[in-house]
Motif scaffolding. Structure first.
Motif, PDB file in Angstrom:
ATOM      1  N   HIS A  31     -59.947  20.657  56.469  1.00 29.73           N
ATOM      2  CA  HIS A  31     -61.012  19.680  56.724  1.00 29.73           C
ATOM      3  C   HIS A  31     -62.230  19.979  55.848  1.00 29.73           C
ATOM      4  CE1 HIS A  31     -63.102  16.532  58.825  1.00 29.73           C
ATOM      5  NE2 HIS A  31     -64.075  17.351  59.179  1.00 29.73           N
ATOM      6  N   ALA A  32     -62.537  21.255  55.659  1.00 25.56           N
ATOM      7  CA  ALA A  32     -63.655  21.624  54.783  1.00 25.56           C
ATOM      8  C   ALA A  32     -63.375  21.176  53.354  1.00 25.56           C
ATOM      9  CB  ALA A  32     -63.883  23.133  54.836  1.00 25.56           C
ATOM     10  N   ILE A  33     -62.115  21.355  52.905  1.00 26.12           N
ATOM     11  CA  ILE A  33     -61.733  20.893  51.567  1.00 26.12           C
ATOM     12  C   ILE A  33     -61.914  19.382  51.461  1.00 26.12           C
ATOM     13  CG2 ILE A  33     -59.793  20.635  49.963  1.00 26.12           C
ATOM     14  CD1 ILE A  33     -58.704  23.272  50.993  1.00 26.12           C
ATOM     15  N   TYR A  34     -61.470  18.673  52.489  1.00 26.43           N
ATOM     16  CA  TYR A  34     -61.596  17.202  52.498  1.00 26.43           C
ATOM     17  C   TYR A  34     -63.063  16.780  52.383  1.00 26.43           C
ATOM     18  CZ  TYR A  34     -62.326  12.683  54.757  1.00 26.43           C
ATOM     19  OH  TYR A  34     -62.771  11.424  55.059  1.00 26.43           O
ATOM     20  N   LEU A  35     -63.940  17.409  53.146  1.00 25.89           N
ATOM     21  CA  LEU A  35     -65.351  17.023  53.137  1.00 25.89           C
ATOM     22  C   LEU A  35     -65.992  17.301  51.775  1.00 25.89           C
ATOM     23  CD1 LEU A  35     -66.555  18.300  56.642  1.00 25.89           C
ATOM     24  CD2 LEU A  35     -66.114  15.935  55.952  1.00 25.89           C
ATOM     25  N   ASP A  36     -65.652  18.432  51.180  1.00 26.55           N
ATOM     26  CA  ASP A  36     -66.249  18.789  49.893  1.00 26.55           C
ATOM     27  C   ASP A  36     -65.750  17.876  48.778  1.00 26.55           C
ATOM     28  OD1 ASP A  36     -67.908  20.159  48.236  1.00 26.55           O
ATOM     29  OD2 ASP A  36     -66.648  21.924  48.037  1.00 26.55           O
ATOM     30  N   ASN A 102     -73.621  21.197  54.055  1.00 27.37           N
ATOM     31  CA  ASN A 102     -74.345  22.472  54.001  1.00 27.37           C
ATOM     32  C   ASN A 102     -73.616  23.512  53.145  1.00 27.37           C
ATOM     33  OD1 ASN A 102     -72.532  24.115  55.691  1.00 27.37           O
ATOM     34  ND2 ASN A 102     -73.176  22.770  57.348  1.00 27.37           N
ATOM     35  N   LYS A 103     -74.358  24.524  52.723  1.00 27.02           N
ATOM     36  CA  LYS A 103     -73.834  25.522  51.784  1.00 27.02           C
ATOM     37  C   LYS A 103     -72.658  26.297  52.363  1.00 27.02           C
ATOM     38  CE  LYS A 103     -78.172  26.258  49.281  1.00 27.02           C
ATOM     39  NZ  LYS A 103     -79.220  27.256  48.916  1.00 27.02           N
ATOM     40  N   ARG A 107     -69.003  26.576  50.652  1.00 25.49           N
ATOM     41  CA  ARG A 107     -68.441  27.883  50.318  1.00 25.49           C
ATOM     42  C   ARG A 107     -67.071  28.062  50.978  1.00 25.49           C
ATOM     43  NH1 ARG A 107     -72.492  30.820  51.914  1.00 25.49           N
ATOM     44  NH2 ARG A 107     -73.543  30.711  49.907  1.00 25.49           N
ATOM     45  N   LEU A 108     -66.959  27.634  52.231  1.00 20.72           N
ATOM     46  CA  LEU A 108     -65.679  27.713  52.933  1.00 20.72           C
ATOM     47  C   LEU A 108     -64.628  26.844  52.251  1.00 20.72           C
ATOM     48  CD1 LEU A 108     -63.899  28.516  55.330  1.00 20.72           C
ATOM     49  CD2 LEU A 108     -64.932  26.620  56.625  1.00 20.72           C
ATOM     50  N   ALA A 109     -65.026  25.671  51.765  1.00 23.33           N
ATOM     51  CA  ALA A 109     -64.093  24.761  51.096  1.00 23.33           C
ATOM     52  C   ALA A 109     -63.568  25.383  49.807  1.00 23.33           C
ATOM     53  CB  ALA A 109     -64.782  23.435  50.793  1.00 23.33           C
ATOM     54  N   ARG A 110     -64.445  26.003  49.025  1.00 27.24           N
ATOM     55  CA  ARG A 110     -64.009  26.620  47.773  1.00 27.24           C
ATOM     56  C   ARG A 110     -63.082  27.813  48.024  1.00 27.24           C
ATOM     57  NH1 ARG A 110     -69.542  27.237  44.584  1.00 27.24           N
ATOM     58  NH2 ARG A 110     -70.340  26.814  46.655  1.00 27.24           N
ATOM     59  N   GLU A 181     -69.472  26.301  37.081  1.00 26.95           N
ATOM     60  CA  GLU A 181     -69.130  24.871  37.161  1.00 26.95           C
ATOM     61  C   GLU A 181     -67.956  24.597  38.086  1.00 26.95           C
ATOM     62  OE1 GLU A 181     -70.343  23.650  32.556  1.00 26.95           O
ATOM     63  OE2 GLU A 181     -68.305  24.294  33.032  1.00 26.95           O
ATOM     64  N   LEU A 182     -67.344  25.642  38.583  1.00 32.40           N
ATOM     65  CA  LEU A 182     -66.149  25.491  39.410  1.00 32.40           C
ATOM     66  C   LEU A 182     -66.488  24.856  40.749  1.00 32.40           C
ATOM     67  CD1 LEU A 182     -63.104  26.216  39.387  1.00 32.40           C
ATOM     68  CD2 LEU A 182     -63.712  28.302  40.610  1.00 32.40           C
ATOM     69  N   ASN A 183     -65.703  23.867  41.151  1.00 33.32           N
ATOM     70  CA  ASN A 183     -65.908  23.250  42.464  1.00 33.32           C
ATOM     71  C   ASN A 183     -64.556  22.975  43.121  1.00 33.32           C
ATOM     72  OD1 ASN A 183     -64.937  20.526  41.630  1.00 33.32           O
ATOM     73  ND2 ASN A 183     -66.823  20.487  40.417  1.00 33.32           N
ATOM     74  N   THR A 184     -64.606  22.588  44.370  1.00 32.96           N
ATOM     75  CA  THR A 184     -63.383  22.413  45.160  1.00 32.96           C
ATOM     76  C   THR A 184     -62.483  21.343  44.570  1.00 32.96           C
ATOM     77  OG1 THR A 184     -64.619  23.053  47.143  1.00 32.96           O
ATOM     78  CG2 THR A 184     -62.499  21.975  47.480  1.00 32.96           C
ATOM     79  N   TYR A 185     -63.066  20.234  44.128  1.00 31.77           N
ATOM     80  CA  TYR A 185     -62.253  19.137  43.584  1.00 31.77           C
ATOM     81  C   TYR A 185     -61.450  19.593  42.373  1.00 31.77           C
ATOM     82  CZ  TYR A 185     -60.950  14.814  41.252  1.00 31.77           C
ATOM     83  OH  TYR A 185     -60.236  13.817  40.629  1.00 31.77           O
ATOM     84  N   LYS A 186     -62.096  20.315  41.447  1.00 28.33           N
ATOM     85  CA  LYS A 186     -61.408  20.758  40.234  1.00 28.33           C
ATOM     86  C   LYS A 186     -60.272  21.727  40.580  1.00 28.33           C
ATOM     87  CE  LYS A 186     -65.367  20.184  37.109  1.00 28.33           C
ATOM     88  NZ  LYS A 186     -64.797  19.075  36.344  1.00 28.33           N
ATOM     89  N   ILE A 187     -60.500  22.571  41.577  1.00 24.32           N
ATOM     90  CA  ILE A 187     -59.460  23.528  41.983  1.00 24.32           C
ATOM     91  C   ILE A 187     -58.256  22.793  42.555  1.00 24.32           C
ATOM     92  CG2 ILE A 187     -58.906  25.442  43.525  1.00 24.32           C
ATOM     93  CD1 ILE A 187     -61.887  26.209  43.433  1.00 24.32           C
TER      94      ILE A 187
END
Length: 209
Positions: A31-36, A102-103, A107-110, A181-187
């Protein structure tokens, strides 16, 4: 968790690095990944869409025809939406699509995304490298040595390297970013994740905060 460090030719260097369990071995929170990812995609929208409505159209305010006796419907303005060139009914207006997250959730999503890649064994660690000149051929050879030339790959560098970036720019299925520059979407969007040693150190130091 220990992972072998590869060189630019895809061979083991004989060294291994420890992947932090706090970053690469947590229970993924989908869910954290989805939100990010949702926030990232929303922020890609400009929101500058706009159509002129009836009050914004330039045109005469004269009454088009008399009220009665024409045998047709009443019409008071040439700017009416029912006429060609008139304003648009409920047209799009500028909108801000930004979303708040929130941060700690980001962070949890990444960490969750990185843990998924580690769990799927889609993560590779290579020693820091560079090219003498920007050459796409050199970058393709690098991907081939890792066996990911036909996969959607994300290469993460510790610091920006213009020669490596320019060498990858013509390849549609590969992208080069720095650790910052790394973010959850790119991963999540990449099939294979390649981290340099310096990028690994930066990622772990940022996500352990």
């Amino acid at each position: 968790m220990k992972v072998a460090v590869l060189d630019i030719k895809g061979k083991e260097t004989g060294r291994k690095v420890d992947l932090s369990d706090d970053v690469f071995a947590i229970e993924p929170n989908e869910h954290a990944i989805y939100l990010d990812v949702k926030q990232y995609l929303a922020h890609q929208r400009q929101g500058t869409h706009k159509a002129k409505e009836r009050a914004e159209i330039a045109g005469s305010t004269r009454k088009i025809k008399k009220q009665k006796g024409t045998g047709t419907a009443r019409a008071g303005s040439i700017k009416s939406p029912i006429f060609r060139g008139g304003g648009r009914i409920f047209g799009p207006r500028p909108k801000d699509y930004t979303q708040k997250l929130n941060k700690n959730m980001k962070r949890l999503a990444r960490k969750s995304a990185l843990s998924l890649k580690s769990k799927e064994k889609s993560l590779v660690v290579v020693e820091d490298f560079s090219f003498e000149a920007p050459k796409t051929k050199d970058f393709v050879n690098f991907l081939s040595s890792l066996g990911i030339e036909n996969k959607k790959s994300l290469i993460v560098l510790g610091d920006s390297n213009n020669n490596v970036y320019l060498s990858s720019r013509n390849l549609e299925r590969s992208e080069v970013v720095t650790g910052s520059e790394l973010n959850t979407y790119k991963i999540v969007n990449a099939t294979s994740l390649v981290l340099t040693e310096s990028a690994l150190e930066r990622i772990e130091s940022n996500l352990k905060k």
